[in-house]
Scaffold this active site. Structure first.
Site, PDB file in Angstrom:
ATOM      1  N   LYS A  64       0.805  -1.222   0.000  1.00  0.00           N
ATOM      2  CA  LYS A  64       0.000   0.000   0.000  1.00  0.00           C
ATOM      3  C   LYS A  64       0.846   1.284   0.000  1.00  0.00           C
ATOM      4  O   LYS A  64       0.434   2.301  -0.541  1.00  0.00           O
ATOM      5  CB  LYS A  64      -0.951   0.017   1.203  1.00  0.00           C
ATOM      6  CG  LYS A  64      -2.152  -0.907   1.050  1.00  0.00           C
ATOM      7  CD  LYS A  64      -3.110  -0.723   2.217  1.00  0.00           C
ATOM      8  CE  LYS A  64      -4.363  -1.552   2.047  1.00  0.00           C
ATOM      9  NZ  LYS A  64      -5.359  -1.294   3.101  1.00  0.00           N
ATOM     10  N   ASN A  85      -4.812   2.074  -2.049  1.00  0.00           N
ATOM     11  CA  ASN A  85      -5.406   0.725  -2.073  1.00  0.00           C
ATOM     12  C   ASN A  85      -6.139   0.447  -3.384  1.00  0.00           C
ATOM     13  O   ASN A  85      -6.646  -0.645  -3.584  1.00  0.00           O
ATOM     14  CB  ASN A  85      -6.345   0.497  -0.882  1.00  0.00           C
ATOM     15  CG  ASN A  85      -7.667   1.221  -1.031  1.00  0.00           C
ATOM     16  OD1 ASN A  85      -7.776   2.192  -1.778  1.00  0.00           O
ATOM     17  ND2 ASN A  85      -8.682   0.756  -0.345  1.00  0.00           N
ATOM     18  N   ASP A 100     -10.011   3.474   1.575  1.00  0.00           N
ATOM     19  CA  ASP A 100     -10.232   2.940   2.931  1.00  0.00           C
ATOM     20  C   ASP A 100     -10.963   3.950   3.822  1.00  0.00           C
ATOM     21  O   ASP A 100     -11.840   3.584   4.601  1.00  0.00           O
ATOM     22  CB  ASP A 100      -8.897   2.572   3.591  1.00  0.00           C
ATOM     23  CG  ASP A 100      -8.408   1.198   3.171  1.00  0.00           C
ATOM     24  OD1 ASP A 100      -9.224   0.360   2.752  1.00  0.00           O
ATOM     25  OD2 ASP A 100      -7.186   0.958   3.258  1.00  0.00           O
ATOM     26  N   ALA A 125      -2.406   3.105  15.200  1.00  0.00           N
ATOM     27  CA  ALA A 125      -1.699   4.152  14.444  1.00  0.00           C
ATOM     28  C   ALA A 125      -0.989   3.540  13.239  1.00  0.00           C
ATOM     29  O   ALA A 125       0.017   4.061  12.774  1.00  0.00           O
ATOM     30  CB  ALA A 125      -0.701   4.875  15.353  1.00  0.00           C
ATOM     31  N   ILE A 214     -12.686  -2.563  12.999  1.00  0.00           N
ATOM     32  CA  ILE A 214     -12.428  -2.760  11.564  1.00  0.00           C
ATOM     33  C   ILE A 214     -11.870  -4.152  11.259  1.00  0.00           C
ATOM     34  O   ILE A 214     -11.756  -4.538  10.102  1.00  0.00           O
ATOM     35  CB  ILE A 214     -11.515  -1.661  10.975  1.00  0.00           C
ATOM     36  CG1 ILE A 214     -10.071  -1.806  11.455  1.00  0.00           C
ATOM     37  CG2 ILE A 214     -12.059  -0.284  11.283  1.00  0.00           C
ATOM     38  CD1 ILE A 214      -9.096  -1.027  10.573  1.00  0.00           C
ATOM     39  N   GLY A 237     -16.117  -4.988  10.779  1.00  0.00           N
ATOM     40  CA  GLY A 237     -15.123  -4.715   9.746  1.00  0.00           C
ATOM     41  C   GLY A 237     -15.565  -5.005   8.321  1.00  0.00           C
ATOM     42  O   GLY A 237     -14.997  -4.448   7.375  1.00  0.00           O
TER      43      GLY A 237
HETATM   44  P1  NAP Z   1      -0.621  -2.130  10.590  1.00  0.00           P
HETATM   45  O1  NAP Z   1      -0.266  -0.974   9.749  1.00  0.00           O
HETATM   46  O2  NAP Z   1       0.302  -3.282  10.701  1.00  0.00           O
HETATM   47  O3  NAP Z   1      -0.930  -1.568  12.077  1.00  0.00           O
HETATM   48  C1  NAP Z   1      -1.182  -2.467  13.139  1.00  0.00           C
HETATM   49  C2  NAP Z   1      -1.717  -1.701  14.338  1.00  0.00           C
HETATM   50  O4  NAP Z   1      -2.105  -2.665  15.337  1.00  0.00           O
HETATM   51  C3  NAP Z   1      -0.682  -0.788  15.013  1.00  0.00           C
HETATM   52  O5  NAP Z   1      -1.350   0.315  15.581  1.00  0.00           O
HETATM   53  C4  NAP Z   1      -0.101  -1.710  16.099  1.00  0.00           C
HETATM   54  O6  NAP Z   1       0.440  -1.019  17.189  1.00  0.00           O
HETATM   55  C5  NAP Z   1      -1.364  -2.398  16.555  1.00  0.00           C
HETATM   56  N1  NAP Z   1      -1.103  -3.660  17.234  1.00  0.00           N
HETATM   57  C6  NAP Z   1      -0.704  -4.828  16.676  1.00  0.00           C
HETATM   58  N2  NAP Z   1      -0.576  -5.781  17.627  1.00  0.00           N
HETATM   59  C7  NAP Z   1      -0.898  -5.203  18.808  1.00  0.00           C
HETATM   60  C8  NAP Z   1      -0.966  -5.645  20.153  1.00  0.00           C
HETATM   61  N3  NAP Z   1      -0.682  -6.928  20.490  1.00  0.00           N
HETATM   62  N4  NAP Z   1      -1.350  -4.783  21.112  1.00  0.00           N
HETATM   63  C9  NAP Z   1      -1.660  -3.508  20.801  1.00  0.00           C
HETATM   64  N5  NAP Z   1      -1.609  -3.009  19.531  1.00  0.00           N
HETATM   65  C10 NAP Z   1      -1.235  -3.839  18.549  1.00  0.00           C
HETATM   66  O7  NAP Z   1      -2.016  -2.788  10.127  1.00  0.00           O
HETATM   67  P2  NAP Z   1      -3.250  -2.047   9.407  1.00  0.00           P
HETATM   68  O8  NAP Z   1      -3.108  -2.180   7.945  1.00  0.00           O
HETATM   69  O9  NAP Z   1      -3.415  -0.701  10.022  1.00  0.00           O
HETATM   70  O10 NAP Z   1      -4.459  -3.025   9.820  1.00  0.00           O
HETATM   71  C11 NAP Z   1      -4.911  -3.111  11.167  1.00  0.00           C
HETATM   72  C12 NAP Z   1      -6.121  -4.048  11.214  1.00  0.00           C
HETATM   73  O11 NAP Z   1      -7.171  -3.495  10.427  1.00  0.00           O
HETATM   74  C13 NAP Z   1      -5.872  -5.437  10.620  1.00  0.00           C
HETATM   75  O12 NAP Z   1      -6.589  -6.379  11.407  1.00  0.00           O
HETATM   76  C14 NAP Z   1      -6.500  -5.381   9.246  1.00  0.00           C
HETATM   77  O13 NAP Z   1      -6.960  -6.647   8.791  1.00  0.00           O
HETATM   78  C15 NAP Z   1      -7.667  -4.442   9.514  1.00  0.00           C
HETATM   79  N6  NAP Z   1      -8.114  -3.706   8.308  1.00  0.00           N
HETATM   80  C16 NAP Z   1      -9.436  -3.796   7.976  1.00  0.00           C
HETATM   81  C17 NAP Z   1      -9.899  -3.116   6.877  1.00  0.00           C
HETATM   82  C18 NAP Z   1     -11.348  -3.219   6.502  1.00  0.00           C
HETATM   83  O14 NAP Z   1     -11.708  -2.861   5.374  1.00  0.00           O
HETATM   84  N7  NAP Z   1     -12.204  -3.668   7.401  1.00  0.00           N
HETATM   85  C19 NAP Z   1      -9.023  -2.313   6.106  1.00  0.00           C
HETATM   86  C20 NAP Z   1      -7.686  -2.240   6.488  1.00  0.00           C
HETATM   87  C21 NAP Z   1      -7.234  -2.940   7.612  1.00  0.00           C
HETATM   88  P3  NAP Z   1       2.026  -0.701  17.252  1.00  0.00           P
HETATM   89  O15 NAP Z   1       2.216   0.539  16.416  1.00  0.00           O
HETATM   90  O16 NAP Z   1       2.293  -0.507  18.686  1.00  0.00           O
HETATM   91  O17 NAP Z   1       2.721  -1.903  16.662  1.00  0.00           O
END
Ligand code: NAP
Length: 278
Positions: A64, A85, A100, A125, A214, A237
């Site tokens: 992305k 995306n 998104d 974040a 989400i 989500g």
């Molecule tokens: P990302 O860029 O990898 O960000 C992950 C986020 O989760 C960060 O804020 C991270 O915090 C936090 N995190 C991960 N493990 C954690 C834990 N054990 N405790 C606390 N915080 C934790 O991922 P992303 O692309 O933003 O996606 C995040 C989620 O959204 C995923 O589940 C994805 O499948 C979902 N999503 C859904 C849609 C939809 O259309 N519904 C679209 C996009 C994403 P740190 O910064 O501290 O690591």
């Protein structure tokens, strides 16, 4: 013409199911495929797209952000978010969009527009939180309180999107924010299969709060289960996923995708009931 979702891994993507459904509904003969493209192969894959008869493609993890330098132009929202995306191939140019944020907003605008008059608690974040914060800042939301496990990332996010209406929270302040918020969003990976649940107690939340998770695998996350047990309003989500896909379909075809019935179709595909639907 060709359409696809490109990512690595990509085999679990629900986008083909959704997009093929809309293509069929509109009688369009475009194809929509899954393309597993590793980081090393991204540049040559995009060259192939430039040579062949492509209309566009969706972009998912891990491309992305890394795809940006390979594109000819970015839509303003994609530029602001710093991630793409959806790509449209038009007049030989690859134009990057980010749907998104709008995909996130749509279910709120349709069902709970009043939430934009109250503070929002945004947890996370990462890439998704970034698109969500940018989208929230296009509404009348008075304040977005951002909490993330890694505080520096929350600070970076708030700073880069530059608005007096977004602020970062310390962990000690999260429970107070739960009580003050009209909308609570989980934009972390917490609650996803294989991850810890989000560590948050909704006991102090106001009765009319909307809890938006989400994560969609599983659909009924521990956070939504907690919200459900307290009789709170929820959004899951799949709603965001469907609306970001509908927006991509519109960019490629100029047509409105009918989202009715799509959630049931996706729920059957992932083997879950849609029982979290309010
Ligand atoms: P990302 O860029 O990898 O960000 C992950 C986020 O989760 C960060 O804020 C991270 O915090 C936090 N995190 C991960 N493990 C954690 C834990 N054990 N405790 C606390 N915080 C934790 O991922 P992303 O692309 O933003 O996606 C995040 C989620 O959204 C995923 O589940 C994805 O499948 C979902 N999503 C859904 C849609 C939809 O259309 N519904 C679209 C996009 C994403 P740190 O910064 O501290 O690591």
């Amino acid at each position: 013409m060709k359409l696809a979702v490109i990512g690595h891994p990509v085999s679990q993507s629900l986008s083909p199911l959704m997009q093929k459904h809309w293509l069929k509904q509109h009688g369009l003969n475009h194809t929509y495929d899954l393309c597993d493209v590793s980081g090393d192969a991204l540049s040559s894959f995009l060259e192939t797209i430039r040579q062949e008869d492509w209309l566009g493609f969706n972009v998912t993890i891990p491309h992305k952000e890394s795809i940006l330098p390979f594109l000819d132009r970015l839509a303003p929202q994609a530029r602001r978010i710093g991630a793409v995306n959806t790509v449209l191939k038009k007049d030989g140019q690859l134009i990057g969009y980010n749907t998104d944020g709008l995909g996130f907003l749509k279910p709120l605008l349709e069902r709970y527009e009043a939430v934009f008059h109250r503070p929002v608690l945004l947890i996370g974040a990462g890439g998704a939180a970034r698109a969500i914060l940018a989208a929230l800042l296009t509404t009348h939301t008075p304040l977005v309180m951002v909490y993330n496990r890694t505080a520096e990332k929350a600070a970076g996010l708030v700073q880069s999107l530059g608005s007096g209406r977004a602020t970062i929270l310390r962990q000690d302040d999260v429970q107070d924010a739960v009580a003050a918020a009209g909308l609570i969003i989980n934009a972390t990976s917490c609650g996803m299969a294989g991850y810890d649940p989000l560590d948050i107690d909704l006991a102090s939340a106001s009765g009319d709060v909307v809890v938006y998770d989400i994560v969609y695998k599983p659909l009924n996350t521990p956070l939504l289960a907690q919200a459900n047990s307290r009789g709170l309003q929820i959004i899951d989500g799949l709603d965001m996923l469907i609306h970001q896909g509908a927006q991509a379909f519109k960019i490629w075809t100029g047509r409105d995708a009918d989202t009715v019935g799509v959630k049931d179709m996706l729920c059957s595909a992932i083997g879950e009931g849609c029982e979290v639907e309010p």
